[in-house]
Design a protein around this motif. Structure first.
Motif, PDB file in Angstrom:
ATOM      1  N   GLY A 110     -14.342 -16.814 -36.380  1.00  0.00           N
ATOM      2  CA  GLY A 110     -13.832 -17.930 -37.188  1.00  0.00           C
ATOM      3  C   GLY A 110     -13.280 -19.151 -36.155  1.00  0.00           C
ATOM      4  N   HIS A 111     -13.189 -18.833 -35.035  1.00  0.00           N
ATOM      5  CA  HIS A 111     -12.473 -19.836 -33.995  1.00  0.00           C
ATOM      6  C   HIS A 111     -13.569 -20.764 -33.559  1.00  0.00           C
ATOM      7  CE1 HIS A 111      -9.193 -17.009 -33.504  1.00  0.00           C
ATOM      8  NE2 HIS A 111      -9.855 -16.115 -33.194  1.00  0.00           N
ATOM      9  N   LEU A 112     -13.082 -21.927 -33.206  1.00  0.00           N
ATOM     10  CA  LEU A 112     -13.943 -23.042 -32.853  1.00  0.00           C
ATOM     11  C   LEU A 112     -13.169 -23.424 -31.519  1.00  0.00           C
ATOM     12  CD1 LEU A 112     -16.463 -24.615 -33.667  1.00  0.00           C
ATOM     13  CD2 LEU A 112     -15.190 -26.171 -34.637  1.00  0.00           C
ATOM     14  N   TRP A 113     -13.794 -22.855 -30.429  1.00  0.00           N
ATOM     15  CA  TRP A 113     -13.188 -23.229 -29.122  1.00  0.00           C
ATOM     16  C   TRP A 113     -13.658 -24.510 -28.433  1.00  0.00           C
ATOM     17  CZ3 TRP A 113      -8.953 -20.411 -28.616  1.00  0.00           C
ATOM     18  CH2 TRP A 113      -8.916 -19.146 -29.258  1.00  0.00           C
ATOM     19  N   LEU A 114     -12.434 -25.617 -28.173  1.00  0.00           N
ATOM     20  CA  LEU A 114     -13.001 -26.726 -27.414  1.00  0.00           C
ATOM     21  C   LEU A 114     -12.496 -26.443 -25.988  1.00  0.00           C
ATOM     22  CD1 LEU A 114     -12.319 -30.478 -28.371  1.00  0.00           C
ATOM     23  CD2 LEU A 114     -11.891 -29.610 -26.095  1.00  0.00           C
ATOM     24  N   CYS A 115     -13.285 -26.174 -25.102  1.00  0.00           N
ATOM     25  CA  CYS A 115     -12.938 -25.817 -23.503  1.00  0.00           C
ATOM     26  C   CYS A 115     -13.416 -27.036 -22.713  1.00  0.00           C
ATOM     27  CB  CYS A 115     -13.619 -24.690 -23.434  1.00  0.00           C
ATOM     28  SG  CYS A 115     -12.890 -23.884 -21.942  1.00  0.00           S
ATOM     29  N   HIS A 116     -12.320 -27.255 -21.791  1.00  0.00           N
ATOM     30  CA  HIS A 116     -12.618 -28.543 -20.877  1.00  0.00           C
ATOM     31  C   HIS A 116     -11.674 -28.334 -19.624  1.00  0.00           C
ATOM     32  CE1 HIS A 116      -9.527 -31.252 -23.250  1.00  0.00           C
ATOM     33  NE2 HIS A 116      -9.021 -29.782 -23.132  1.00  0.00           N
ATOM     34  N   ALA A 117     -11.808 -29.163 -18.587  1.00  0.00           N
ATOM     35  CA  ALA A 117     -10.979 -28.990 -17.497  1.00  0.00           C
ATOM     36  C   ALA A 117     -10.179 -30.388 -17.691  1.00  0.00           C
ATOM     37  CB  ALA A 117     -11.950 -29.043 -16.124  1.00  0.00           C
ATOM     38  N   THR A 118      -8.825 -30.348 -17.587  1.00  0.00           N
ATOM     39  CA  THR A 118      -7.932 -31.399 -17.716  1.00  0.00           C
ATOM     40  C   THR A 118      -7.181 -31.267 -16.253  1.00  0.00           C
ATOM     41  OG1 THR A 118      -6.500 -30.218 -18.921  1.00  0.00           O
ATOM     42  CG2 THR A 118      -8.026 -31.666 -20.018  1.00  0.00           C
ATOM     43  N   THR A 119      -6.583 -32.533 -15.831  1.00  0.00           N
ATOM     44  CA  THR A 119      -5.888 -32.670 -14.593  1.00  0.00           C
ATOM     45  C   THR A 119      -4.631 -31.767 -14.663  1.00  0.00           C
ATOM     46  OG1 THR A 119      -4.915 -34.708 -15.614  1.00  0.00           O
ATOM     47  CG2 THR A 119      -6.685 -34.891 -14.146  1.00  0.00           C
ATOM     48  N   LYS A 120      -3.932 -31.803 -15.520  1.00  0.00           N
ATOM     49  CA  LYS A 120      -2.751 -31.018 -15.607  1.00  0.00           C
ATOM     50  C   LYS A 120      -2.508 -29.671 -15.883  1.00  0.00           C
ATOM     51  CE  LYS A 120       0.171 -34.809 -17.373  1.00  0.00           C
ATOM     52  NZ  LYS A 120       1.243 -35.281 -18.360  1.00  0.00           N
ATOM     53  N   ALA A 121      -3.707 -29.096 -16.747  1.00  0.00           N
ATOM     54  CA  ALA A 121      -4.187 -27.554 -16.975  1.00  0.00           C
ATOM     55  C   ALA A 121      -5.104 -26.972 -16.635  1.00  0.00           C
ATOM     56  CB  ALA A 121      -4.015 -27.469 -18.659  1.00  0.00           C
ATOM     57  N   GLY A 122      -5.964 -27.478 -15.809  1.00  0.00           N
ATOM     58  CA  GLY A 122      -7.185 -27.118 -15.259  1.00  0.00           C
ATOM     59  C   GLY A 122      -8.132 -26.780 -16.512  1.00  0.00           C
ATOM     60  N   VAL A 123      -8.964 -25.739 -16.331  1.00  0.00           N
ATOM     61  CA  VAL A 123      -9.980 -25.309 -17.329  1.00  0.00           C
ATOM     62  C   VAL A 123      -9.082 -24.639 -18.363  1.00  0.00           C
ATOM     63  CG1 VAL A 123     -11.956 -23.973 -17.914  1.00  0.00           C
ATOM     64  CG2 VAL A 123     -11.758 -24.947 -15.726  1.00  0.00           C
ATOM     65  N   ASN A 124      -9.053 -25.291 -19.595  1.00  0.00           N
ATOM     66  CA  ASN A 124      -8.490 -24.520 -20.684  1.00  0.00           C
ATOM     67  C   ASN A 124      -9.271 -24.695 -21.966  1.00  0.00           C
ATOM     68  OD1 ASN A 124      -7.080 -26.956 -22.340  1.00  0.00           O
ATOM     69  ND2 ASN A 124      -7.487 -27.429 -20.394  1.00  0.00           N
ATOM     70  N   LYS A 125      -8.613 -23.710 -23.038  1.00  0.00           N
ATOM     71  CA  LYS A 125      -9.571 -24.027 -24.427  1.00  0.00           C
ATOM     72  C   LYS A 125      -8.259 -23.839 -25.508  1.00  0.00           C
ATOM     73  CE  LYS A 125     -10.405 -19.119 -25.352  1.00  0.00           C
ATOM     74  NZ  LYS A 125      -9.910 -18.254 -24.270  1.00  0.00           N
ATOM     75  N   VAL A 126      -8.864 -24.468 -26.556  1.00  0.00           N
ATOM     76  CA  VAL A 126      -7.881 -24.531 -27.698  1.00  0.00           C
ATOM     77  C   VAL A 126      -8.854 -24.528 -28.887  1.00  0.00           C
ATOM     78  CG1 VAL A 126      -6.146 -25.956 -26.784  1.00  0.00           C
ATOM     79  CG2 VAL A 126      -7.963 -27.241 -27.862  1.00  0.00           C
ATOM     80  N   ASP A 127      -8.493 -23.775 -30.016  1.00  0.00           N
ATOM     81  CA  ASP A 127      -8.977 -23.512 -31.224  1.00  0.00           C
ATOM     82  C   ASP A 127      -8.780 -24.663 -32.067  1.00  0.00           C
ATOM     83  OD1 ASP A 127     -10.205 -22.693 -33.510  1.00  0.00           O
ATOM     84  OD2 ASP A 127      -8.889 -20.883 -33.675  1.00  0.00           O
ATOM     85  N   ILE A 128      -9.746 -25.559 -32.317  1.00  0.00           N
ATOM     86  CA  ILE A 128      -9.587 -26.712 -33.044  1.00  0.00           C
ATOM     87  C   ILE A 128      -9.686 -26.594 -34.568  1.00  0.00           C
ATOM     88  CG2 ILE A 128     -10.152 -28.506 -30.934  1.00  0.00           C
ATOM     89  CD1 ILE A 128     -13.128 -28.544 -32.327  1.00  0.00           C
ATOM     90  N   THR A 129      -9.999 -25.296 -35.000  1.00  0.00           N
ATOM     91  CA  THR A 129      -9.707 -25.198 -36.410  1.00  0.00           C
ATOM     92  C   THR A 129      -8.358 -25.127 -36.865  1.00  0.00           C
ATOM     93  OG1 THR A 129      -9.601 -22.543 -36.118  1.00  0.00           O
ATOM     94  CG2 THR A 129     -11.768 -23.519 -36.551  1.00  0.00           C
ATOM     95  N   GLN A 130      -7.400 -25.015 -35.845  1.00  0.00           N
ATOM     96  CA  GLN A 130      -6.089 -25.110 -35.941  1.00  0.00           C
ATOM     97  C   GLN A 130      -6.060 -26.790 -35.698  1.00  0.00           C
ATOM     98  OE1 GLN A 130      -3.669 -22.800 -33.691  1.00  0.00           O
ATOM     99  NE2 GLN A 130      -5.110 -21.009 -33.967  1.00  0.00           N
ATOM    100  N   PHE A 131      -5.987 -27.664 -36.891  1.00  0.00           N
ATOM    101  CA  PHE A 131      -5.877 -29.150 -36.597  1.00  0.00           C
ATOM    102  C   PHE A 131      -4.972 -29.521 -35.987  1.00  0.00           C
ATOM    103  CE2 PHE A 131      -6.747 -33.386 -37.690  1.00  0.00           C
ATOM    104  CZ  PHE A 131      -8.084 -33.385 -37.851  1.00  0.00           C
TER     105      PHE A 131
END
Length: 258
Positions: free
Chosen positions: A210-231
């Motif tokens: 049931g997770h919906l992982w948005l994963c990307h690389a950002t300047t401060k956090a490097g490659v990271n992911k968050v569950d966007i079902t948690q608004f």
């Protein structure tokens, strides 16, 4: 005659066997064992999670950490930018050892040196469409809207408003395991001859829990992911990409099967 027949059969069997052989993707330098082709999508994201951000950083098809703009460079420590991460992860999701020059190909001949809209204005647009070229894919839009990829370009096909929470709610409800979603964010700008810039790319990967992982690389956090079902997690991303007086930011999402 009989020998020729058996030789022909042997050749045909070899062709079939080669067609069934999985593409070999070298394990990136300085990293542990790579995920298998049958690995859970979450395992692929976890493999890359935590890699530091490197401006223009990528992995070539031989597993070397390099740069998009200077592919002769080699680095002894991992580092990826947002595009480099998407290409690297897509190799495992789609079982295809992409060449960097192929995924950055200028699809419509509307960017590059001396281009009217700027040299790299639609880099992220080209990237996600080049990766999914030839696949059964579609643009993900809210409220039943549709779009034709082949009849569009980076100016006409930008997706939906990044800050439109109702649109996000509808889009999130349409995302399911077994699919992967490549995205590119764009924003109006005013510098040199640029008016629009596709400035960020990433992946959205649903899992069976049931997770919906948005994963990307950002300047401060490097490659990271968050569950966007948690608004609240999605709101953090939205707030980190504010609209300006030049106009709204938008996100183009392309769906295809794993």
């Amino acid at each position: 005659m009989r020998m020729r027949f058996f030789s022909l059969v042997a050749v045909l069997l070899l062709i079939v066997a080669c067609g069934c052989t999985e593409t070999h993707i070298p394990t990136p330098q300085w990293m542990g064992k790579a995920p298998s082709f049958n690995a859970d999508p979450g395992a692929v994201l976890s493999y890359f999670e935590g890699i530091p951000y490197r401006n223009d950083g990528a992995i070539n098809r031989f597993g070397d950490f390099t740069l998009f703009a200077d592919q002769e460079r080699r680095f002894e420590k991992p580092g990826l930018n947002c595009s480099g991460f998407v290409v690297a992860a897509s190799r495992y999701f789609f079982k295809h050892n992409y060449m960097l020059s192929n995924v950055t190909f200028d699809r419509l001949g509307d960017s590059g040196k001396d281009a009217l809209n700027g040299q790299d204005w639609d880099f992220g647009y080209d990237l996600i469409l080049n990766i999914t070229e030839g696949m059964n894919r579609k643009v993900v839009l809210p409220f039943g809207e549709t779009a034709d990829i082949d009849g569009s370009n980076g100016m006409t096909l930008r997706g939906f408003g990044l800050h439109d929470k109702k649109a996000w709610k509808d889009v999130i409800a349409s995302m399911h395991p077994g699919k992967i979603y490549l995205f590119s964010m764009s924003k109006p700008v005013k510098f040199k001859n640029y008016n629009l810039l596709y400035y960020h790319v990433g992946l959205i990967v649903p899992d069976k829990k049931g997770h919906l992982w948005l994963c990307h690389a950002t300047t401060k956090a490097g490659v990271n992911k968050v569950d966007i079902t948690q608004f609240g997690k999605l709101e953090n991303i939205i707030e980190a990409n504010p609209d300006t007086e030049l106009g709204p930011r938008k996100i183009l999402i392309i769906e295809t099967a794993l």
